[in-house]
Design a protein around this motif. Structure first.
Motif, PDB file in Angstrom:
ATOM      1  N   GLN A   1       0.854  -1.177   0.000  1.00 51.26           N
ATOM      2  CA  GLN A   1       0.000   0.000   0.000  1.00 51.26           C
ATOM      3  C   GLN A   1       0.898   1.238   0.000  1.00 51.26           C
ATOM      4  OE1 GLN A   1      -2.656  -0.091   3.346  1.00 51.26           O
ATOM      5  NE2 GLN A   1      -3.510  -2.063   2.772  1.00 51.26           N
ATOM      6  N   PHE A   2       0.496   2.227  -0.775  1.00 42.90           N
ATOM      7  CA  PHE A   2       1.232   3.482  -0.884  1.00 42.90           C
ATOM      8  C   PHE A   2       0.293   4.601  -0.453  1.00 42.90           C
ATOM      9  CE2 PHE A   2       2.787   0.446  -3.917  1.00 42.90           C
ATOM     10  CZ  PHE A   2       4.168   0.596  -3.912  1.00 42.90           C
ATOM     11  N   TRP A   3       0.751   5.484   0.426  1.00 44.21           N
ATOM     12  CA  TRP A   3      -0.083   6.619   0.829  1.00 44.21           C
ATOM     13  C   TRP A   3       0.780   7.750   1.361  1.00 44.21           C
ATOM     14  CZ3 TRP A   3      -0.621   7.924   6.129  1.00 44.21           C
ATOM     15  CH2 TRP A   3      -0.122   6.990   7.029  1.00 44.21           C
ATOM     16  N   ASP A   4       0.200   8.932   1.345  1.00 44.29           N
ATOM     17  CA  ASP A   4       0.890  10.137   1.796  1.00 44.29           C
ATOM     18  C   ASP A   4       0.153  10.762   2.965  1.00 44.29           C
ATOM     19  OD1 ASP A   4       2.954  10.140  -0.085  1.00 44.29           O
ATOM     20  OD2 ASP A   4       1.765  11.244  -1.548  1.00 44.29           O
ATOM     21  N   SER A   5       0.912  11.322   3.876  1.00 45.87           N
ATOM     22  CA  SER A   5       0.376  12.188   4.921  1.00 45.87           C
ATOM     23  C   SER A   5       0.966  13.572   4.657  1.00 45.87           C
ATOM     24  CB  SER A   5       0.800  11.672   6.305  1.00 45.87           C
ATOM     25  OG  SER A   5       2.173  11.915   6.529  1.00 45.87           O
ATOM     26  N   PRO A   6       0.575  14.571   5.400  1.00 52.09           N
ATOM     27  CA  PRO A   6       1.189  15.887   5.183  1.00 52.09           C
ATOM     28  C   PRO A   6       2.695  15.894   5.445  1.00 52.09           C
ATOM     29  CG  PRO A   6      -0.856  16.098   6.419  1.00 52.09           C
ATOM     30  CD  PRO A   6      -0.557  14.629   6.324  1.00 52.09           C
ATOM     31  N   TRP A   7       3.192  14.920   6.209  1.00 57.37           N
ATOM     32  CA  TRP A   7       4.596  14.924   6.625  1.00 57.37           C
ATOM     33  C   TRP A   7       5.456  13.866   5.947  1.00 57.37           C
ATOM     34  CZ3 TRP A   7       0.345  14.601   9.761  1.00 57.37           C
ATOM     35  CH2 TRP A   7      -0.035  15.810  10.354  1.00 57.37           C
ATOM     36  N   ASN A   8       4.848  12.743   5.533  1.00 56.01           N
ATOM     37  CA  ASN A   8       5.616  11.604   5.026  1.00 56.01           C
ATOM     38  C   ASN A   8       4.948  10.936   3.838  1.00 56.01           C
ATOM     39  OD1 ASN A   8       7.635  11.402   7.267  1.00 56.01           O
ATOM     40  ND2 ASN A   8       5.799  11.003   8.473  1.00 56.01           N
ATOM     41  N   THR A   9       5.774  10.224   3.070  1.00 55.02           N
ATOM     42  CA  THR A   9       5.292   9.279   2.062  1.00 55.02           C
ATOM     43  C   THR A   9       5.502   7.895   2.663  1.00 55.02           C
ATOM     44  OG1 THR A   9       5.852  10.756   0.247  1.00 55.02           O
ATOM     45  CG2 THR A   9       5.682   8.411  -0.271  1.00 55.02           C
ATOM     46  N   HIS A  10       4.479   7.034   2.554  1.00 52.90           N
ATOM     47  CA  HIS A  10       4.522   5.728   3.210  1.00 52.90           C
ATOM     48  C   HIS A  10       4.355   4.598   2.196  1.00 52.90           C
ATOM     49  CE1 HIS A  10       3.794   7.841   7.030  1.00 52.90           C
ATOM     50  NE2 HIS A  10       2.903   8.540   6.357  1.00 52.90           N
ATOM     51  N   ILE A  11       5.081   3.522   2.434  1.00 54.01           N
ATOM     52  CA  ILE A  11       4.884   2.263   1.725  1.00 54.01           C
ATOM     53  C   ILE A  11       4.794   1.208   2.825  1.00 54.01           C
ATOM     54  CG2 ILE A  11       5.760   0.633   0.017  1.00 54.01           C
ATOM     55  CD1 ILE A  11       7.608   2.884  -0.986  1.00 54.01           C
ATOM     56  N   MET A  12       3.770   0.349   2.757  1.00 49.37           N
ATOM     57  CA  MET A  12       3.607  -0.617   3.836  1.00 49.37           C
ATOM     58  C   MET A  12       2.891  -1.872   3.354  1.00 49.37           C
ATOM     59  SD  MET A  12       0.630   1.134   6.103  1.00 49.37           S
ATOM     60  CE  MET A  12      -1.078   1.032   5.596  1.00 49.37           C
ATOM     61  N   PHE A  13       2.990  -2.901   4.180  1.00 45.64           N
ATOM     62  CA  PHE A  13       2.236  -4.131   3.993  1.00 45.64           C
ATOM     63  C   PHE A  13       2.190  -4.868   5.322  1.00 45.64           C
ATOM     64  CE2 PHE A  13       6.586  -5.478   3.307  1.00 45.64           C
ATOM     65  CZ  PHE A  13       6.657  -6.763   3.852  1.00 45.64           C
ATOM     66  N   ASP A  14       1.311  -5.846   5.409  1.00 46.90           N
ATOM     67  CA  ASP A  14       1.246  -6.702   6.590  1.00 46.90           C
ATOM     68  C   ASP A  14       1.883  -8.041   6.269  1.00 46.90           C
ATOM     69  OD1 ASP A  14      -0.217  -4.684   7.788  1.00 46.90           O
ATOM     70  OD2 ASP A  14      -2.155  -5.679   7.495  1.00 46.90           O
ATOM     71  N   VAL A  15       2.602  -8.590   7.237  1.00 45.56           N
ATOM     72  CA  VAL A  15       3.133  -9.941   7.161  1.00 45.56           C
ATOM     73  C   VAL A  15       2.496 -10.694   8.321  1.00 45.56           C
ATOM     74  CG1 VAL A  15       5.195  -9.385   8.548  1.00 45.56           C
ATOM     75  CG2 VAL A  15       5.231 -11.355   7.009  1.00 45.56           C
ATOM     76  N   TYR A  16       2.299 -11.991   8.155  1.00 44.93           N
ATOM     77  CA  TYR A  16       1.617 -12.794   9.159  1.00 44.93           C
ATOM     78  C   TYR A  16       2.591 -13.790   9.765  1.00 44.93           C
ATOM     79  CZ  TYR A  16      -2.440 -10.588   7.196  1.00 44.93           C
ATOM     80  OH  TYR A  16      -3.343  -9.637   6.783  1.00 44.93           O
ATOM     81  N   ASP A  17       2.686 -13.774  11.097  1.00 47.73           N
ATOM     82  CA  ASP A  17       3.606 -14.676  11.774  1.00 47.73           C
ATOM     83  C   ASP A  17       3.027 -16.105  11.783  1.00 47.73           C
ATOM     84  OD1 ASP A  17       1.840 -14.946  13.957  1.00 47.73           O
ATOM     85  OD2 ASP A  17       3.180 -13.974  15.384  1.00 47.73           O
ATOM     86  N   PRO A  18       3.742 -17.078  12.314  1.00 50.47           N
ATOM     87  CA  PRO A  18       3.262 -18.467  12.261  1.00 50.47           C
ATOM     88  C   PRO A  18       1.901 -18.704  12.925  1.00 50.47           C
ATOM     89  CG  PRO A  18       5.594 -18.446  12.742  1.00 50.47           C
ATOM     90  CD  PRO A  18       5.131 -17.011  12.791  1.00 50.47           C
ATOM     91  N   ASP A  19       1.506 -17.849  13.868  1.00 54.89           N
ATOM     92  CA  ASP A  19       0.187 -17.987  14.497  1.00 54.89           C
ATOM     93  C   ASP A  19      -0.874 -17.127  13.825  1.00 54.89           C
ATOM     94  OD1 ASP A  19       0.444 -19.864  16.793  1.00 54.89           O
ATOM     95  OD2 ASP A  19       2.033 -18.464  17.349  1.00 54.89           O
TER      96      ASP A  19
END
Length: 133
Positions: free
Chosen positions: A100-118
């Motif tokens: 996911q790509f998104w902007d706030s007034p202060w930063n540009t963000h790139i993120m995703f979720d990873v799932y642990d073994p549980d």
């Protein structure tokens, strides 16, 4: 009283060694070691390579009851090279969400979720500050 920093996040896990292996090998956290707590075993992991009071994640092994992961992450980890990490985890068949790509007034963000073994979702995010006015 003043809060200095978030000292730790606690996650229940079903298999402590498997979870420690995931968080250290896949996400690069450092494990201080496995220890005995009053009724269980636990491991404390750190985000900083040489500071034991910085960025703690505590994994506690639950030997009874079912682990029920939250539907959304309770916390995120700030990482560098998030796109390459996403590709690497995906290529090794580790469950990840879409980037996911998104902007706030202060930063540009790139993120995703990873799932642990549980199945706990962990948000991994890279933030790049925008130039100030």
């Amino acid at each position: 009283m003043t809060v200095n920093f978030l000292a730790g996040v606690f996650l229940p896990v079903s298999n402590l060694e498997r979870s420690v292996d995931f968080y250290t090998k896949e996400l690069g956290l450092r494990c201080r070691g496995i220890e005995r707590w009053s009724e269980s075993r636990a491991a404390t992991l750190f985000t900083h390579p040489d500071k034991d009071d910085y960025g703690m994640l505590c994994l506690e092994e639950k030997t009874s009851g079912k682990i029920i992961p939250a539907p959304k992450p309770f916390f995120n980890l700030n990482v560098s090279g998030v796109e390459a990490l996403h590709k690497s985890l995906h290529n090794r068949f580790i469950r990840v969400s879409d980037l996911q790509f998104w902007d706030s007034p202060w930063n540009t963000h790139i993120m995703f979720d990873v799932y642990d073994p549980d199945g706990h979702p962990i948000n991994l995010i890279e933030s790049t500050p925008k130039e100030s006015c």
